[in-house]
Design an enzyme around this catalytic site. Structure first.
Site, PDB file in Angstrom:
ATOM      1  N   ARG A  17       0.826  -1.223   0.000  1.00 41.54           N
ATOM      2  CA  ARG A  17       0.000   0.000   0.000  1.00 41.54           C
ATOM      3  C   ARG A  17       0.858   1.269   0.000  1.00 41.54           C
ATOM      4  NH1 ARG A  17      -5.672  -0.444   1.618  1.00 41.54           N
ATOM      5  NH2 ARG A  17      -6.299  -2.370   0.620  1.00 41.54           N
ATOM      6  N   ARG A  50      -3.856   6.680   0.393  1.00 45.68           N
ATOM      7  CA  ARG A  50      -4.415   7.878   1.026  1.00 45.68           C
ATOM      8  C   ARG A  50      -3.473   8.647   1.937  1.00 45.68           C
ATOM      9  NH1 ARG A  50      -9.416   4.388   2.835  1.00 45.68           N
ATOM     10  NH2 ARG A  50      -7.634   2.986   2.796  1.00 45.68           N
ATOM     11  N   ARG A  56      -7.332  11.122  -6.540  1.00 49.03           N
ATOM     12  CA  ARG A  56      -8.509  10.347  -6.129  1.00 49.03           C
ATOM     13  C   ARG A  56      -9.749  11.228  -6.110  1.00 49.03           C
ATOM     14  NH1 ARG A  56     -12.309   8.095  -4.167  1.00 49.03           N
ATOM     15  NH2 ARG A  56     -12.344   6.461  -2.577  1.00 49.03           N
ATOM     16  N   ASP A  65      -6.787  -3.373  -7.489  1.00 46.95           N
ATOM     17  CA  ASP A  65      -7.316  -3.959  -6.262  1.00 46.95           C
ATOM     18  C   ASP A  65      -7.593  -5.438  -6.474  1.00 46.95           C
ATOM     19  OD1 ASP A  65      -8.236  -2.953  -3.479  1.00 46.95           O
ATOM     20  OD2 ASP A  65      -9.761  -4.392  -4.079  1.00 46.95           O
ATOM     21  N   TYR A  86     -14.567 -12.256   0.261  1.00 48.28           N
ATOM     22  CA  TYR A  86     -15.345 -11.044  -0.051  1.00 48.28           C
ATOM     23  C   TYR A  86     -16.547 -11.371  -0.926  1.00 48.28           C
ATOM     24  CZ  TYR A  86     -11.542  -8.307   1.924  1.00 48.28           C
ATOM     25  OH  TYR A  86     -10.630  -7.774   2.781  1.00 48.28           O
TER      26      TYR A  86
HETATM   27  O1  CP3 Z   1      -0.026   0.457  -3.224  1.00 44.42           O
HETATM   28  C1  CP3 Z   1      -0.461  -0.695  -3.319  1.00 44.42           C
HETATM   29  O2  CP3 Z   1      -0.251  -1.575  -2.451  1.00 44.42           O
HETATM   30  C2  CP3 Z   1      -1.174  -1.117  -4.608  1.00 44.42           C
HETATM   31  C3  CP3 Z   1      -2.589  -1.104  -4.636  1.00 44.42           C
HETATM   32  C4  CP3 Z   1      -3.435  -2.033  -3.767  1.00 44.42           C
HETATM   33  C5  CP3 Z   1      -4.701  -1.618  -3.263  1.00 44.42           C
HETATM   34  N1  CP3 Z   1      -5.302  -2.692  -2.679  1.00 44.42           N
HETATM   35  C6  CP3 Z   1      -5.257  -0.268  -3.397  1.00 44.42           C
HETATM   36  C7  CP3 Z   1      -6.393   0.134  -2.551  1.00 44.42           C
HETATM   37  C8  CP3 Z   1      -3.261  -3.373  -3.414  1.00 44.42           C
HETATM   38  C9  CP3 Z   1      -2.068  -4.283  -3.639  1.00 44.42           C
HETATM   39  C10 CP3 Z   1      -4.459  -3.787  -2.731  1.00 44.42           C
HETATM   40  C11 CP3 Z   1      -4.692  -5.155  -2.237  1.00 44.42           C
HETATM   41  C12 CP3 Z   1      -5.916  -5.440  -1.454  1.00 44.42           C
HETATM   42  N2  CP3 Z   1      -7.180  -4.932  -1.635  1.00 44.42           N
HETATM   43  C13 CP3 Z   1      -5.973  -6.395  -0.415  1.00 44.42           C
HETATM   44  C14 CP3 Z   1      -4.820  -7.269   0.034  1.00 44.42           C
HETATM   45  C15 CP3 Z   1      -3.878  -6.553   0.930  1.00 44.42           C
HETATM   46  C16 CP3 Z   1      -4.414  -6.254   2.299  1.00 44.42           C
HETATM   47  O3  CP3 Z   1      -4.581  -5.050   2.595  1.00 44.42           O
HETATM   48  O4  CP3 Z   1      -4.672  -7.213   3.060  1.00 44.42           O
HETATM   49  C17 CP3 Z   1      -7.300  -6.413   0.077  1.00 44.42           C
HETATM   50  C18 CP3 Z   1      -7.826  -7.277   1.204  1.00 44.42           C
HETATM   51  C19 CP3 Z   1      -8.060  -5.499  -0.704  1.00 44.42           C
HETATM   52  C20 CP3 Z   1      -9.532  -5.223  -0.621  1.00 44.42           C
HETATM   53  C21 CP3 Z   1      -9.839  -3.814  -0.295  1.00 44.42           C
HETATM   54  N3  CP3 Z   1      -9.545  -2.733  -1.111  1.00 44.42           N
HETATM   55  C22 CP3 Z   1     -10.508  -3.326   0.862  1.00 44.42           C
HETATM   56  C23 CP3 Z   1     -11.018  -4.189   2.011  1.00 44.42           C
HETATM   57  C24 CP3 Z   1     -10.595  -1.931   0.709  1.00 44.42           C
HETATM   58  C25 CP3 Z   1     -11.299  -0.983   1.652  1.00 44.42           C
HETATM   59  C26 CP3 Z   1     -10.478  -0.723   2.860  1.00 44.42           C
HETATM   60  C27 CP3 Z   1      -9.522   0.420   2.635  1.00 44.42           C
HETATM   61  O5  CP3 Z   1      -8.334   0.252   2.924  1.00 44.42           O
HETATM   62  O6  CP3 Z   1     -10.018   1.449   2.182  1.00 44.42           O
HETATM   63  C28 CP3 Z   1      -9.949  -1.573  -0.502  1.00 44.42           C
HETATM   64  C29 CP3 Z   1      -9.775  -0.214  -1.054  1.00 44.42           C
HETATM   65  C30 CP3 Z   1      -8.395   0.198  -1.516  1.00 44.42           C
HETATM   66  N4  CP3 Z   1      -7.530  -0.572  -2.254  1.00 44.42           N
HETATM   67  C31 CP3 Z   1      -7.796   1.477  -1.333  1.00 44.42           C
HETATM   68  C32 CP3 Z   1      -6.546   1.444  -1.980  1.00 44.42           C
HETATM   69  C33 CP3 Z   1      -5.549   2.575  -2.122  1.00 44.42           C
HETATM   70  C34 CP3 Z   1      -8.437   2.656  -0.647  1.00 44.42           C
HETATM   71  C35 CP3 Z   1      -9.360   3.272  -1.632  1.00 44.42           C
HETATM   72  C36 CP3 Z   1      -9.536   4.756  -1.516  1.00 44.42           C
HETATM   73  O7  CP3 Z   1      -8.750   5.520  -2.112  1.00 44.42           O
HETATM   74  O8  CP3 Z   1     -10.527   5.145  -0.882  1.00 44.42           O
END
Ligand code: CP3
Length: 349
Positions: free
Chosen positions: A28, A32, A41, A78, A154
């Site tokens: 990540r 944000r 965003r 994602d 999910y």
């Molecule tokens: O920088 C990076 O790591 C690359 C991008 C990336 C994202 N998600 C962007 C993202 C990667 C590799 C992921 C993987 C991901 N997504 C996982 C596995 C890693 C982990 O965290 O365990 C999982 C479980 C998800 C599913 C997911 N995506 C959830 C549950 C959520 C909501 C919770 C949250 O953190 O907001 C997301 C949204 C998400 N994916 C965001 C980002 C940057 C936030 C979105 C926003 O800008 O509002």
């Protein structure tokens, strides 16, 4: 035949080649906590839209590289793009996270279709191409997908939960029915990662964020088994592309997972003792991890002390420095800068 050695430190570390210092990147690392991410965003609006807009997704992939010079970038996308591409309705709600129409039976699994995934995911492949063309020569690009089990949690639950009762009960009561879902996801994942590699990804990571909620036998069946299939099929086509598996929460099962799946590198979550990993894993696979993301929020001595302990334990074997889970939104960007400086200047101790 002489082996061609990659000019990328990250790839060298994963292909058994001595490196001057451990490479680093952070899960990540785009997101944000960065003001420049929040700006894009808010301009694009919807998170899913951002993932499917190649120019914007490529830009946010590159943002942390420009700021901190990590050894690897990770594609901005994602893990839930796969259910979306298979035809399951998905949206990201502000403050709530992902919401999907839950899949609970064989008819819903049968309605998923592999036929259209490339139509939906074409913008992601374009993002990979753009980033691969824009990165500095020494920086690797990591493609990724969720593991079938974690993505299935999910899809079945329909939203994020802590217990995952629905998918766990389905897997226990009707393993054959549940396995149909896992099989579709396994096929989709192999295809998706293959396309990312063809588009220019130098390595791939499988995120198994919820591996830790399963009992031993369920873990073998739903995490290790499908991962072994994915790694085996990718290795047949792309023998030189490293695969990283991240079975978060797997604990002592990590050793079996590493041996049975054939991953080149295993990701360690925050709870794993680095010295145990050095003894029990590094003889056979590379490891990646595992600084507490909250240590980066705290910064200062808490962060630097923990980072040094990890480096001392793991940098004498095959190793990629990372966090034990993703950077959290409240992380001060200047702490990430201080950590990056420490890692870039690390010369052993
Ligand atoms: O920088 C990076 O790591 C690359 C991008 C990336 C994202 N998600 C962007 C993202 C990667 C590799 C992921 C993987 C991901 N997504 C996982 C596995 C890693 C982990 O965290 O365990 C999982 C479980 C998800 C599913 C997911 N995506 C959830 C549950 C959520 C909501 C919770 C949250 O953190 O907001 C997301 C949204 C998400 N994916 C965001 C980002 C940057 C936030 C979105 C926003 O800008 O509002």
């Amino acid at each position: 035949m002489t082996k061609i050695v990659s000019n990328k430190r990250f790839i060298q570390a994963l292909t058994d080649y001595p490196v001057d210092r451990p490479p680093f990147w952070f899960m990540r690392q785009a997101g944000r906590y960065l003001p420049e991410y929040r700006q894009i965003r808010s301009k694009v609006g919807d998170f899913l839209e951002l993932c499917y807009t190649p120019e914007a997704a490529a830009e946010v992939t590159l943002q942390p590289i420009r700021r901190y010079g990590m050894d690897a970038a990770i594609l901005f996308a994602d893990i839930l793009l796969i259910p979306d591409a298979l035809g399951q309705k998905l949206e990201y709600r502000e403050g709530e996270g992902p919401v999907l129409d839950p899949i609970r039976d064989g008819a819903a699994v049968a309605a998923l279709t592999l036929d259209k995934i490339d139509d939906r995911l074409a913008p992601v492949y374009e993002t990979v191409e753009r980033v691969a063309g824009a990165l500095p020569e020494e920086t690797a690009l990591i493609g990724f997908a969720g593991s079938p089990w974690t993505v299935a949690t999910y899809m079945v639950e329909g939203h994020a939960t802590k217990e995952f009762q629905e998918p766990r009960l389905w897997a226990l009561r009707d393993p054959q029915g549940f396995s149909a879902l896992i099989d579709v996801l396994t096929e989709a994942t192999i295809h998706y990662l293959g396309r990312q590699i063809e588009a220019g990804a130098h390595a791939v990571q499988l995120f198994d964020s919820w591996a830790g909620v399963l009992s031993d036998d369920q873990f073998s069946r739903w995490c290790t088994g499908p991962t072994r299939t994915i790694v085996g099929r990718l290795k047949r086509r792309f023998p030189d592309v490293p695969v990283i598996g991240f079975p978060r929460g797997a604990g002592v099962k990590t050793a079996d997972y590493a041996a049975a799946t054939g991953v080149d590198c295993v990701g360690l979550d925050t709870s794993m003792p680095p010295r145990w990993a050095a003894r029990s894993l590094q003889g056979t696979v590379a490891v990646q991890g595992n600084l507490d993301p909250l240590a980066v929020v705290a910064g200062g001595r808490a962060m630097e002390g923990q980072a040094r302990e990890i480096l001392k334990a793991l940098s004498y074997g095959p190793f990629v420095f990372n966090l034990g889970h993703g950077i959290v939104p409240q992380t001060p960007p200047e702490h990430v800068a201080a950590l990056s400086d420490l890692l870039r200047n690390w010369q052993g101790e």
